[in-house]
Motif scaffolding. Structure first.
Motif, PDB file in Angstrom:
ATOM      1  N   LEU A  69       0.899  -1.302  -0.091  1.00 24.08           N
ATOM      2  CA  LEU A  69       0.002   0.030   0.168  1.00 24.08           C
ATOM      3  C   LEU A  69       0.812   1.284  -0.009  1.00 24.08           C
ATOM      4  O   LEU A  69       1.893   1.155   0.581  1.00 24.08           O
ATOM      5  CB  LEU A  69      -0.881  -0.043   1.265  1.00 24.08           C
ATOM      6  CG  LEU A  69      -1.982  -1.240   1.249  1.00 24.08           C
ATOM      7  CD1 LEU A  69      -2.558  -0.738   2.924  1.00 24.08           C
ATOM      8  CD2 LEU A  69      -3.073  -0.772   0.174  1.00 24.08           C
ATOM      9  N   PRO A  70       0.378   2.161  -0.466  1.00 25.61           N
ATOM     10  CA  PRO A  70       1.008   3.621  -0.332  1.00 25.61           C
ATOM     11  C   PRO A  70       0.914   4.020   1.112  1.00 25.61           C
ATOM     12  O   PRO A  70       0.143   3.633   1.645  1.00 25.61           O
ATOM     13  CB  PRO A  70       0.324   4.574  -1.262  1.00 25.61           C
ATOM     14  CG  PRO A  70      -1.039   3.925  -1.515  1.00 25.61           C
ATOM     15  CD  PRO A  70      -0.736   2.530  -1.321  1.00 25.61           C
ATOM     16  N   SER A  71       2.089   4.857   1.529  1.00 23.26           N
ATOM     17  CA  SER A  71       2.014   5.253   2.792  1.00 23.26           C
ATOM     18  C   SER A  71       2.087   6.556   3.127  1.00 23.26           C
ATOM     19  O   SER A  71       2.743   7.407   2.275  1.00 23.26           O
ATOM     20  CB  SER A  71       3.077   4.471   3.823  1.00 23.26           C
ATOM     21  OG  SER A  71       4.448   4.727   3.218  1.00 23.26           O
ATOM     22  N   LEU A  72       1.582   7.302   4.202  1.00 29.65           N
ATOM     23  CA  LEU A  72       1.535   8.417   4.507  1.00 29.65           C
ATOM     24  C   LEU A  72       2.030   8.547   6.005  1.00 29.65           C
ATOM     25  O   LEU A  72       1.306   8.070   6.794  1.00 29.65           O
ATOM     26  CB  LEU A  72       0.193   9.391   4.049  1.00 29.65           C
ATOM     27  CG  LEU A  72       0.054  10.807   4.310  1.00 29.65           C
ATOM     28  CD1 LEU A  72       0.820  11.477   3.534  1.00 29.65           C
ATOM     29  CD2 LEU A  72      -1.283  11.453   4.433  1.00 29.65           C
ATOM     30  N   HIS A  73       3.231   9.478   6.284  1.00 25.56           N
ATOM     31  CA  HIS A  73       3.706   9.653   7.629  1.00 25.56           C
ATOM     32  C   HIS A  73       3.010  10.737   8.219  1.00 25.56           C
ATOM     33  O   HIS A  73       2.945  11.891   7.515  1.00 25.56           O
ATOM     34  CB  HIS A  73       5.040   9.684   7.691  1.00 25.56           C
ATOM     35  CG  HIS A  73       5.930   9.848   8.934  1.00 25.56           C
ATOM     36  ND1 HIS A  73       6.035   8.417   9.392  1.00 25.56           N
ATOM     37  CD2 HIS A  73       6.014  10.824  10.027  1.00 25.56           C
ATOM     38  CE1 HIS A  73       6.741   8.750  10.699  1.00 25.56           C
ATOM     39  NE2 HIS A  73       6.468  10.058  11.011  1.00 25.56           N
TER      40      HIS A  73
ATOM     41  N   ILE B  50      -3.744  10.483  -0.785  1.00 24.78           N
ATOM     42  CA  ILE B  50      -3.012   9.107  -1.011  1.00 24.78           C
ATOM     43  C   ILE B  50      -1.919   9.606  -2.144  1.00 24.78           C
ATOM     44  O   ILE B  50      -2.277   9.848  -3.152  1.00 24.78           O
ATOM     45  CB  ILE B  50      -3.962   8.140  -1.549  1.00 24.78           C
ATOM     46  CG1 ILE B  50      -5.196   7.916  -0.573  1.00 24.78           C
ATOM     47  CG2 ILE B  50      -3.315   6.950  -1.762  1.00 24.78           C
ATOM     48  CD1 ILE B  50      -6.213   6.700  -1.182  1.00 24.78           C
ATOM     49  N   PRO B  51      -0.646   8.957  -1.784  1.00 24.96           N
ATOM     50  CA  PRO B  51       0.341   9.300  -2.886  1.00 24.96           C
ATOM     51  C   PRO B  51       0.121   8.773  -4.132  1.00 24.96           C
ATOM     52  O   PRO B  51       0.118   7.504  -3.880  1.00 24.96           O
ATOM     53  CB  PRO B  51       1.527   8.937  -1.988  1.00 24.96           C
ATOM     54  CG  PRO B  51       1.321   8.959  -0.590  1.00 24.96           C
ATOM     55  CD  PRO B  51      -0.205   8.819  -0.417  1.00 24.96           C
ATOM     56  N   GLY B  52       0.147   9.213  -5.168  1.00 23.05           N
ATOM     57  CA  GLY B  52      -0.077   8.688  -6.431  1.00 23.05           C
ATOM     58  C   GLY B  52      -1.456   8.054  -6.617  1.00 23.05           C
ATOM     59  O   GLY B  52      -1.798   7.100  -7.578  1.00 23.05           O
ATOM     60  N   GLY B  53      -2.277   8.498  -5.781  1.00 23.42           N
ATOM     61  CA  GLY B  53      -3.617   8.119  -5.943  1.00 23.42           C
ATOM     62  C   GLY B  53      -3.912   6.740  -5.292  1.00 23.42           C
ATOM     63  O   GLY B  53      -3.233   5.913  -4.806  1.00 23.42           O
TER      64      GLY B  53
END
Length: 266
Positions: free
Chosen positions: A208-212, A231-234
């Protein structure tokens, strides 16, 4: 204890047997898996421990890779060595036609799919006629690796939900003699180690893309409240993290917000 074991399942045991074995060796912690292997099959099984069981849905849908040995010129009532074998002598051509792309297939009657709340294989073993609904799956690789006499080896990359037994059955008079799962998404059987627990955050960061998040947003997300972000990159899901590790998986909402739907802190 929250993490995933990459387990190389041996032949002759069920996926449930493996999960029970792992549960006993880890103080009865909550345990599950992400994708059943038939008892005769071997290879990669993702065993989930603790809060990793909450992430099952994000691992179940990953693409799979298999290597299989097919017996040619014979059929099996189950599509594998456990069924009644009939010798026909009718061998598929060499090379056979190997379909890729979107494929319609009918799962075998001896499968774990539920029909009216009951496993199809339970009905089939009682001698009941089982009508399995067709489904669409995606096959990105279907390659014959070798052929010797009445056996042949194949490599298959496919979407989740694909029945390799059905792919081999469609070749003609053939069934799966051996089946080995070599990969699930970015995870490979070559890295399997029953003694190693891969931390949940490391597993989810690979799928999964992640977000800090900053500390205040992390606190809010840990309680299930929406937080600002994209969401990074959708995509449909994002892993929310902070310095302590994974917080939750979230989905986008109107107004530039991310709503946690699966939490890992409580």
């Amino acid at each position: 204890m929250d993490g995933v074991i990459l387990y190389d399942k041996p032949a002759g045991v069920t996926s449930h047997d493996v999960v029970a074995r792992v549960r006993r060796s880890h103080d009865r912690i909550r345990t599950g898996h992400a994708g059943t292997l038939d008892p005769f099959a071997t290879g990669l099984l993702l065993v989930l421990l603790g809060r990793a069981t909450r992430a099952q849905q994000f691992l179940m849908g990953l693409p799979k890779s298999y290597e299989t040995v097919a017996r040619l010129g014979a059929t099996s009532t189950t599509g594998d060595p456990e069924g009644e074998i009939t010798e026909t002598g009718r061998v598929p051509p060499d090379p056979p036609a190997l379909p890729t792309g979107v494929v319609r297939q009918r799962p075998p009657a001896y499968s774990a799919i539920k029909i009216d709340g009951e496993r199809a294989y339970a009905r089939a073993r009682r001698g009941e006629a089982v009508e399995m609904p067709e489904r669409e799956v995606t096959v990105t690789r279907f390659e014959q690796l070798w052929r010797r006499g009445d056996t042949a080896g194949f490599a298959i990359d496919c979407s989740s939900g694909t029945y390799v037994r059905s792919l081999i059955l469609e070749l003609g008079d053939a069934y799966c003699l051996e089946l080995r799962r070599t990969a699930i998404g970015p995870f490979h059987v070559a890295d399997a180690d029953p003694e190693r627990i891969v931390p949940l955050g490391d597993v989810l960061a690979r799928v999964l893309p992640s977000l800090h998040l900053d500390p205040e947003s992390a606190r809010r997300a840990g309680h299930g409240a929406p937080v600002p972000g994209e969401i990074p990159g959708g995509g449909e899901h994002v892993l929310l993290t902070d310095d302590q590790g994974p917080i939750a998986v979230a989905v986008p909402r109107d107004g530039g917000l991310l709503k946690p739907t699966v939490g890992f802190r409580a």
